[in-house]
Design an enzyme around this catalytic site. Structure first.
Site, PDB file in Angstrom:
ATOM      1  N   GLY A  19      70.236  36.675  86.101  1.00  0.00           N
ATOM      2  CA  GLY A  19      71.473  37.428  86.327  1.00  0.00           C
ATOM      3  C   GLY A  19      72.681  36.515  86.183  1.00  0.00           C
ATOM      4  N   ARG A  92      55.575  35.450  81.342  1.00  0.00           N
ATOM      5  CA  ARG A  92      54.832  36.715  81.491  1.00  0.00           C
ATOM      6  C   ARG A  92      55.505  37.755  80.605  1.00  0.00           C
ATOM      7  NH1 ARG A  92      54.806  34.005  86.229  1.00  0.00           N
ATOM      8  NH2 ARG A  92      56.889  34.654  86.844  1.00  0.00           N
ATOM      9  N   GLY A 128      68.360  30.711  87.828  1.00  0.00           N
ATOM     10  CA  GLY A 128      67.886  30.781  89.204  1.00  0.00           C
ATOM     11  C   GLY A 128      66.419  30.408  89.298  1.00  0.00           C
ATOM     12  N   ASP A 129      65.742  30.966  90.293  1.00  0.00           N
ATOM     13  CA  ASP A 129      64.366  30.565  90.557  1.00  0.00           C
ATOM     14  C   ASP A 129      63.433  30.863  89.385  1.00  0.00           C
ATOM     15  OD1 ASP A 129      62.599  29.336  92.360  1.00  0.00           O
ATOM     16  OD2 ASP A 129      61.651  31.293  92.664  1.00  0.00           O
ATOM     17  N   GLY A 130      63.635  32.030  88.752  1.00  0.00           N
ATOM     18  CA  GLY A 130      62.800  32.387  87.595  1.00  0.00           C
ATOM     19  C   GLY A 130      62.973  31.374  86.478  1.00  0.00           C
ATOM     20  N   THR A 151      73.012  31.042  91.150  1.00  0.00           N
ATOM     21  CA  THR A 151      72.765  32.390  91.675  1.00  0.00           C
ATOM     22  C   THR A 151      73.846  32.748  92.686  1.00  0.00           C
ATOM     23  OG1 THR A 151      71.377  33.819  93.040  1.00  0.00           O
ATOM     24  CG2 THR A 151      71.049  31.487  93.357  1.00  0.00           C
ATOM     25  N   ILE A 152      74.284  33.987  92.650  1.00  0.00           N
ATOM     26  CA  ILE A 152      75.248  34.415  93.672  1.00  0.00           C
ATOM     27  C   ILE A 152      74.555  34.510  95.028  1.00  0.00           C
ATOM     28  CG2 ILE A 152      76.713  35.718  92.065  1.00  0.00           C
ATOM     29  CD1 ILE A 152      75.475  38.295  93.485  1.00  0.00           C
ATOM     30  N   ASP A 153      73.203  34.594  95.019  1.00  0.00           N
ATOM     31  CA  ASP A 153      72.462  34.841  96.270  1.00  0.00           C
ATOM     32  C   ASP A 153      72.403  33.612  97.190  1.00  0.00           C
ATOM     33  OD1 ASP A 153      71.925  37.264  95.036  1.00  0.00           O
ATOM     34  OD2 ASP A 153      69.966  36.607  94.286  1.00  0.00           O
ATOM     35  N   ASP A 155      70.157  31.424  97.379  1.00  0.00           N
ATOM     36  CA  ASP A 155      68.831  31.322  98.001  1.00  0.00           C
ATOM     37  C   ASP A 155      67.966  30.214  97.398  1.00  0.00           C
ATOM     38  OD1 ASP A 155      68.478  32.504  95.555  1.00  0.00           O
ATOM     39  OD2 ASP A 155      67.207  34.145  96.249  1.00  0.00           O
ATOM     40  N   ARG A 188      85.552  56.446 111.222  1.00  0.00           N
ATOM     41  CA  ARG A 188      84.236  56.550 110.589  1.00  0.00           C
ATOM     42  C   ARG A 188      83.413  55.283 110.728  1.00  0.00           C
ATOM     43  NH1 ARG A 188      86.582  58.957 104.924  1.00  0.00           N
ATOM     44  NH2 ARG A 188      86.248  61.152 105.399  1.00  0.00           N
ATOM     45  N   GLY A 196      71.979  40.052  97.215  1.00  0.00           N
ATOM     46  CA  GLY A 196      71.485  38.831  97.872  1.00  0.00           C
ATOM     47  C   GLY A 196      69.983  38.672  97.780  1.00  0.00           C
ATOM     48  N   ARG A 197      69.346  39.659  97.198  1.00  0.00           N
ATOM     49  CA  ARG A 197      67.891  39.702  97.071  1.00  0.00           C
ATOM     50  C   ARG A 197      67.221  39.559  98.442  1.00  0.00           C
ATOM     51  NH1 ARG A 197      65.720  40.020  91.960  1.00  0.00           N
ATOM     52  NH2 ARG A 197      67.232  38.845  90.782  1.00  0.00           N
ATOM     53  N   GLU A 248      70.975  43.902 100.704  1.00  0.00           N
ATOM     54  CA  GLU A 248      70.047  44.789  99.982  1.00  0.00           C
ATOM     55  C   GLU A 248      68.578  44.537 100.338  1.00  0.00           C
ATOM     56  OE1 GLU A 248      70.413  44.102  95.749  1.00  0.00           O
ATOM     57  OE2 GLU A 248      69.868  41.989  95.953  1.00  0.00           O
ATOM     58  N   HIS A 296      77.026  45.125  91.455  1.00  0.00           N
ATOM     59  CA  HIS A 296      77.366  44.135  90.430  1.00  0.00           C
ATOM     60  C   HIS A 296      78.822  43.704  90.451  1.00  0.00           C
ATOM     61  CE1 HIS A 296      73.537  45.768  89.158  1.00  0.00           C
ATOM     62  NE2 HIS A 296      73.356  44.618  88.526  1.00  0.00           N
ATOM     63  N   ARG A 299      79.097  40.159  91.094  1.00  0.00           N
ATOM     64  CA  ARG A 299      78.745  39.175  90.054  1.00  0.00           C
ATOM     65  C   ARG A 299      79.855  39.001  89.026  1.00  0.00           C
ATOM     66  NH1 ARG A 299      72.743  40.526  88.883  1.00  0.00           N
ATOM     67  NH2 ARG A 299      73.411  40.801  86.737  1.00  0.00           N
TER      68      ARG A 299
HETATM   69  O1  F6P Z   1      70.003  37.390  91.734  1.00  0.00           O
HETATM   70  C1  F6P Z   1      71.244  37.958  91.515  1.00  0.00           C
HETATM   71  C2  F6P Z   1      71.226  39.439  91.713  1.00  0.00           C
HETATM   72  O2  F6P Z   1      72.535  39.929  91.543  1.00  0.00           O
HETATM   73  C3  F6P Z   1      70.645  39.905  93.052  1.00  0.00           C
HETATM   74  O3  F6P Z   1      71.552  39.767  94.110  1.00  0.00           O
HETATM   75  C4  F6P Z   1      70.262  41.318  92.725  1.00  0.00           C
HETATM   76  O4  F6P Z   1      69.192  41.739  93.542  1.00  0.00           O
HETATM   77  C5  F6P Z   1      69.799  41.235  91.289  1.00  0.00           C
HETATM   78  O5  F6P Z   1      70.392  40.071  90.745  1.00  0.00           O
HETATM   79  C6  F6P Z   1      70.188  42.430  90.459  1.00  0.00           C
HETATM   80  O6  F6P Z   1      69.648  42.301  89.186  1.00  0.00           O
HETATM   81  P1  F6P Z   1      70.035  43.230  87.941  1.00  0.00           P
HETATM   82  O7  F6P Z   1      71.081  42.471  87.171  1.00  0.00           O
HETATM   83  O8  F6P Z   1      68.777  43.348  87.173  1.00  0.00           O
HETATM   84  O9  F6P Z   1      70.550  44.523  88.449  1.00  0.00           O
END
Ligand code: F6P
Length: 371
Positions: A19, A92, A128-130, A151-153, A155, A188, A196-197, A248, A296, A299
């Site tokens: 991402g 994969r 990122g991790d992938g 990564t924005i997350d 993590d 409200r 944030g995964r 999320e 998004h 991002r």
């Molecule tokens: O890892 C970054 C991220 O924005 C996560 O926070 C989110 O879960 C995921 O990517 C969303 O991915 P996609 O771009 O496939 O919607």
């Protein structure tokens, strides 16, 4: 262990995978300018590794020459000028068979061959991790490479922070600021779902900075009744509105994470927990509730100066590292330094929010509920 190679470098490539995150273009600019300064040629690979695996899909060329002119004026731009992809992981890679079934195949040998064919001496992979998992395999197969974490997350392990995170937190905080006045005017409950995964960094930091009343994060499964207690407590103290930030990846006690999509060759896509929280609050309390999913938006946009600086430091450090002979490593922020850590040590470990961390304790001292 990181490996060293002292063969002189003439030509390098840069790829951005996974991402996108604000700051990617700053990495590209810093790496390109640092390489050009050393007399190296620099190329950007289109769309992660897709440019290498399917060059026929790029009639204008799967490699973009990164000249001084090409990387001029991009530091402040969100996204990546190279394109990226978080599907079709080459480890994969999903292939659809004639009978309709999907088989996942390892295409990393093709990537190694592809770079050799183009006489690329070294590669900088930003991801990122992938991407780290892929980089680790490519490095083991003999590709001289350095990874830059992204990564924005926030993590990823072994780096104090990743670029993109500060921009995401800043945007979420601004959204919370804006939601306060409308929530208060209508009396409200506003539920705000953030990305944030499986980690709660964005929710936690924006929630504290943006004066949320409730923060729900994956590290602490929540009890909806505790959320309702907080709403009631606020009302008893004269505050007729409540701001709830939900990561999320958050889940109720005894429940699982909310997944919107699973696809071969791609990480599962999370989302929907905000809707559940908002519906539960409304159903049990009768309170008027609204949901905002920032998704998004977190991002996009221009990176903050902190993210630009981190990204520029990472890009330049990657080139210095290659010149010094490092390979199979990831650049990492270890304030005040940028250092190199073996990819193997950094990958596969998710950095979660420690529930005894100072920010969590601060939130609790401020009366914020974690459900
Ligand atoms: O890892 C970054 C991220 O924005 C996560 O926070 C989110 O879960 C995921 O990517 C969303 O991915 P996609 O771009 O496939 O919607």
């Amino acid at each position: 262990m990181s490996t060293y190679s002292n063969m002189p470098i003439k030509k390098i490539a840069i790829s951005t995978g996974g991402g996108d995150a604000p700051g990617l273009n700053a990495v590209i600019r810093a790496a390109a300018l640092s390489a050009i300064l050393r007399g190296w040629e620099v190329y950007g690979v289109r769309d992660g590794f897709h440019g290498i695996l399917s060059p026929e899909e790029y009639p204008d060329g799967a490699f973009i020459p990164l000249t001084r002119k090409r990387v001029s004026g991009i530091t402040h731009l969100g996204g990546t000028i190279l394109g990226t992809s978080n599907r079709n992981n080459p480890l994969r890679y999903p292939i659809t068979r004639s009978d309709g079934t999907i088989e996942e195949v390892d295409r990393t040998d093709e990537i190694v061959r592809g770079f050799r064919l183009h006489h690329i001496d070294a590669l900088i992979t930003v991801g990122g991790d992938g991407s780290l998992e892929i980089a680790n395999v490519l490095a083991k197969k003999g590709l001289r490479l350095i990874s830059v974490p992204k990564t924005i997350d926030n993590d990823l392990d072994k780096t104090d922070v990743t670029f993109g995170f500060d921009t995401a937190v800043g945007f979420a905080t601004e959204a919370l600021d804006r939601l306060h006045s409308t929530a208060a005017s209508h009396g409200r409950v506003m539920v705000v779902e953030v990305m944030g995964r499986y980690a709660g960094w964005i929710a936690l930091q924006s929630g504290v900075a943006g004066s949320a009343d409730v923060i729900l994060i994956p590290e602490h499964p929540y009890d909806i009744h505790k959320v309702l207690e907080k709403i009631k407590d606020r009302e008893e103290h004269g505050d007729n509105f409540t701001i709830v930030v939900v990561a999320e990846g958050a889940s109720p006690i005894g429940g699982g994470v909310s997944v919107v999509e699973t696809e071969a060759g791609k990480a599962e896509r999370l989302g929907g927990i905000g809707e559940k929280v908002a519906a539960d609050i409304h159903e049990i309390s009768g309170k008027e509730t609204r949901l905002v999913v920032l998704g998004h938006l977190l991002r996009g946009g221009s990176p903050t100066s902190f993210d630009r600086l981190t990204a520029l430091r990472f890009g330049a450090a990657a080139v210095r590292g290659l010149e010094e002979g490092h390979a199979g490593v990831m650049v990492a922020l270890d304030p005040p330094q940028v250092k190199y850590v073996p990819i193997e040590e950094a990958m596969g470990k998710m950095k979660m929010v420690p529930m005894n961390s100072d920010i969590v304790l601060t939130a609790k001292d401020l009366g914020i509920s974690f459900g």
